[in-house]
Design a protein around this motif. Structure first.
Motif, mmCIF file in Angstrom:
data_model
loop_
_atom_site.group_PDB
_atom_site.id
_atom_site.type_symbol
_atom_site.label_atom_id
_atom_site.label_comp_id
_atom_site.label_asym_id
_atom_site.label_seq_id
_atom_site.Cartn_x
_atom_site.Cartn_y
_atom_site.Cartn_z
ATOM 1 N N VAL A 180 21.381 -14.980 -1.128
ATOM 2 C CA VAL A 180 21.521 -13.535 -1.307
ATOM 3 C C VAL A 180 22.965 -13.135 -1.895
ATOM 4 O O VAL A 180 23.923 -14.056 -1.388
ATOM 5 C CB VAL A 180 21.599 -12.758 0.067
ATOM 6 C CG1 VAL A 180 21.614 -11.177 -0.308
ATOM 7 C CG2 VAL A 180 20.206 -12.972 0.934
ATOM 8 N N HIS A 181 23.032 -12.575 -2.942
ATOM 9 C CA HIS A 181 24.147 -12.349 -3.709
ATOM 10 C C HIS A 181 24.522 -10.896 -3.410
ATOM 11 O O HIS A 181 23.956 -10.134 -3.535
ATOM 12 C CB HIS A 181 24.099 -12.490 -5.117
ATOM 13 C CG HIS A 181 24.350 -14.189 -5.398
ATOM 14 N ND1 HIS A 181 24.541 -14.435 -6.683
ATOM 15 C CD2 HIS A 181 24.136 -15.289 -5.005
ATOM 16 C CE1 HIS A 181 24.685 -15.752 -6.883
ATOM 17 N NE2 HIS A 181 24.362 -16.283 -5.609
ATOM 18 N N THR A 182 25.902 -10.580 -3.066
ATOM 19 C CA THR A 182 26.461 -9.174 -2.780
ATOM 20 C C THR A 182 27.807 -8.986 -3.345
ATOM 21 O O THR A 182 28.589 -10.003 -3.113
ATOM 22 C CB THR A 182 26.533 -8.853 -1.428
ATOM 23 O OG1 THR A 182 26.858 -9.868 -0.654
ATOM 24 C CG2 THR A 182 24.799 -8.276 -1.123
ATOM 25 N N GLY A 183 27.834 -7.772 -4.067
ATOM 26 C CA GLY A 183 29.411 -7.559 -4.607
ATOM 27 C C GLY A 183 29.636 -6.308 -4.728
ATOM 28 O O GLY A 183 28.810 -5.266 -4.565
ATOM 29 N N SER A 184 30.883 -5.863 -5.195
ATOM 30 C CA SER A 184 31.220 -4.436 -5.394
ATOM 31 C C SER A 184 32.416 -4.368 -6.102
ATOM 32 O O SER A 184 33.311 -5.278 -6.409
ATOM 33 C CB SER A 184 31.760 -3.861 -3.786
ATOM 34 O OG SER A 184 32.933 -4.376 -3.453
ATOM 35 N N ASP A 185 32.649 -3.003 -6.790
ATOM 36 C CA ASP A 185 33.887 -2.959 -7.699
ATOM 37 C C ASP A 185 34.166 -1.408 -7.488
ATOM 38 O O ASP A 185 33.550 -0.549 -8.098
ATOM 39 C CB ASP A 185 33.727 -3.112 -9.099
ATOM 40 C CG ASP A 185 34.862 -3.080 -10.006
ATOM 41 O OD1 ASP A 185 35.724 -2.375 -9.556
ATOM 42 O OD2 ASP A 185 34.857 -3.500 -11.005
ATOM 43 N N GLY A 186 35.289 -1.248 -6.536
ATOM 44 C CA GLY A 186 35.542 0.211 -6.286
ATOM 45 C C GLY A 186 36.217 0.980 -7.399
ATOM 46 O O GLY A 186 36.370 2.224 -7.522
#
Ligand code: ACO
Length: 332
Positions: A180-186
């Motif tokens: 599972v890959h998860t990421g974010s960019d606020g």
């Protein structure tokens, strides 16, 4: 210890909001909505139907199909951006109690349309570490409660519903969730937001007006970032795991827009029958969209034990995630 995707369930509220209904509410047409999004209709919760109610209905199905008894479930995670209550209690604790799960650890996560993939990743980590054995993950949304039905740029997109899955411990590696890959960019936070109501807003008279508590979206900019991010993400997870796109039985993307799904599917050279599409009948149900789509292929008999699914999601935050998941079924 490995984590396996054991069972699926979903719930769709009865009331349908069609494109022709929306034509009477805002300046839009069935033709525009169909051409730009692929959506024909979406379901809307009844006036007294809450996010937790829908989550409970989806979870009951997932539990029944898992072959587990309720007292074997030892954690509940609910992914939602339309919780029953904005601060507390969490929707997860309400679902746990309505289900009669006892005093399990239960909490919500906020990752918008990527919520289910984030919840899957958390469940996987708890199971692999040996801390939990059977984790119930729920994606449930009553987006109609935070949708501005005078804004044609957003109200045509969103619907209500819920999906749930059970992630269980197994020693059989062939049944394990592969990755599972998860990421974010606020830095893209302003593309999709409900600006008011949180502790970041100034609580003057104006801020309390309902309008600021509705979802706002810069649709066209979001669209471009979505196609780029979703494509990069699935290419990366396939490459890193040395799996070719032809090995994917079911590509289950977040159901936001047919054109986004088509662009990502084409980039992976997927055949039409590999791509799961529910956007036409449910619209965008945010954290509920992926489990609702998995439930659709389960109930129609398309999803069989051992089938490899590729999940791919993108949403407010911005957040994104992908997962390579064999459907384990209850015989794990
Ligand atoms: N009916 C008719 N016309 C409309 C409508 C409508 N419902 N909505 C917008 N328009 C008009 C606009 O005003 C604009 O008119 P103009 O050219 O005169 O200025 C024109 O149509 C084009 O508008 P765009 O916003 O450029 O249209 P686009 O092709 O980008 O489609 C859409 C809009 C469907 C919202 C698309 O951008 C999209 O799907 N974006 C991504 C959504 C997404 O993936 N969100 C992430 C997940 S959601 C979550 O996390 C909760």
């Amino acid at each position: 210890m490995y984590a396996a995707f054991r069972s699926i369930g979903a719930y769709v509220p009865e009331k349908i909001l069609s494109n022709s209904d929306l034509e009477t509410m805002v300046d839009t047409t069935d033709e525009w909505i169909t051409k730009r999004t692929g959506i024909k209709e979406r379901h809307i919760a009844a006036i007294d139907e809450t996010t937790s109610d829908m989550g409970v209905n989806a979870a009951e199905k997932a539990i029944a199909r898992s072959g587990l008894s309720k007292d074997e479930i030892d954690m509940l995670i609910c992914a939602t951006i339309s919780p029953d209550y904005f601060c507390m209690p969490s929707t997860a604790t309400i679902i746990a109690t309505k289900l009669g799960l006892g005093k399990v650890m239960a909490f919500d996560i906020s990752a918008a349309c990527t919520g289910f993939v984030y919840a899957l990743n958390i469940a996987k980590a708890f199971v692999e570490s040996g801390m939990k054995k059977n984790v119930l993950i729920v994606g449930a949304e009553r987006l109609s409660a935070i949708t501005d039905y005078s804004d044609r740029g957003t109200c045509i997109l969103f619907g209500d519903g819920a999906g749930a899955a059970i992630i269980s411990a197994t020693e059989d590696k062939s049944k394990a969730i592969i990755d599972v890959h998860t990421g974010s960019d606020g830095s893209f936070a302003d593309l999709l937001m409900t600006p008011n109501g949180g502790s970041g807003s100034i609580h003057d008279e104006l801020d309390r007006e309902a309008a600021g508590c509705f979802m706002q979206m810069k649709g066209n900019e979001t669209f471009k970032v979505a196609v780029r991010t979703l494509t990069n993400d699935v290419v990366e997870i396939l490459e890193q795991n040395n799996i070719s796109s032809s090995a994917i039985k079911h590509f289950v993307p977040h159901q936001a827009n047919y054109r986004i799904i088509k662009a990502v599917g084409d980039a992976l050279a997927l055949h039409e029958d590999q791509v799961v599409l529910t956007v036409e009948k449910y619209g965008n149900t945010s954290g509920a969209s992926i489990p609702m789509a998995i439930n659709d292929i389960y109930e129609s008999g398309r999803l069989q034990e051992g089938d490899l699914m590729l999940l791919d999601a993108f949403g407010g935050g911005l957040t994104w995630g992908s997962a390579l998941v064999p459907f384990a079924g209850k015989n794990i």
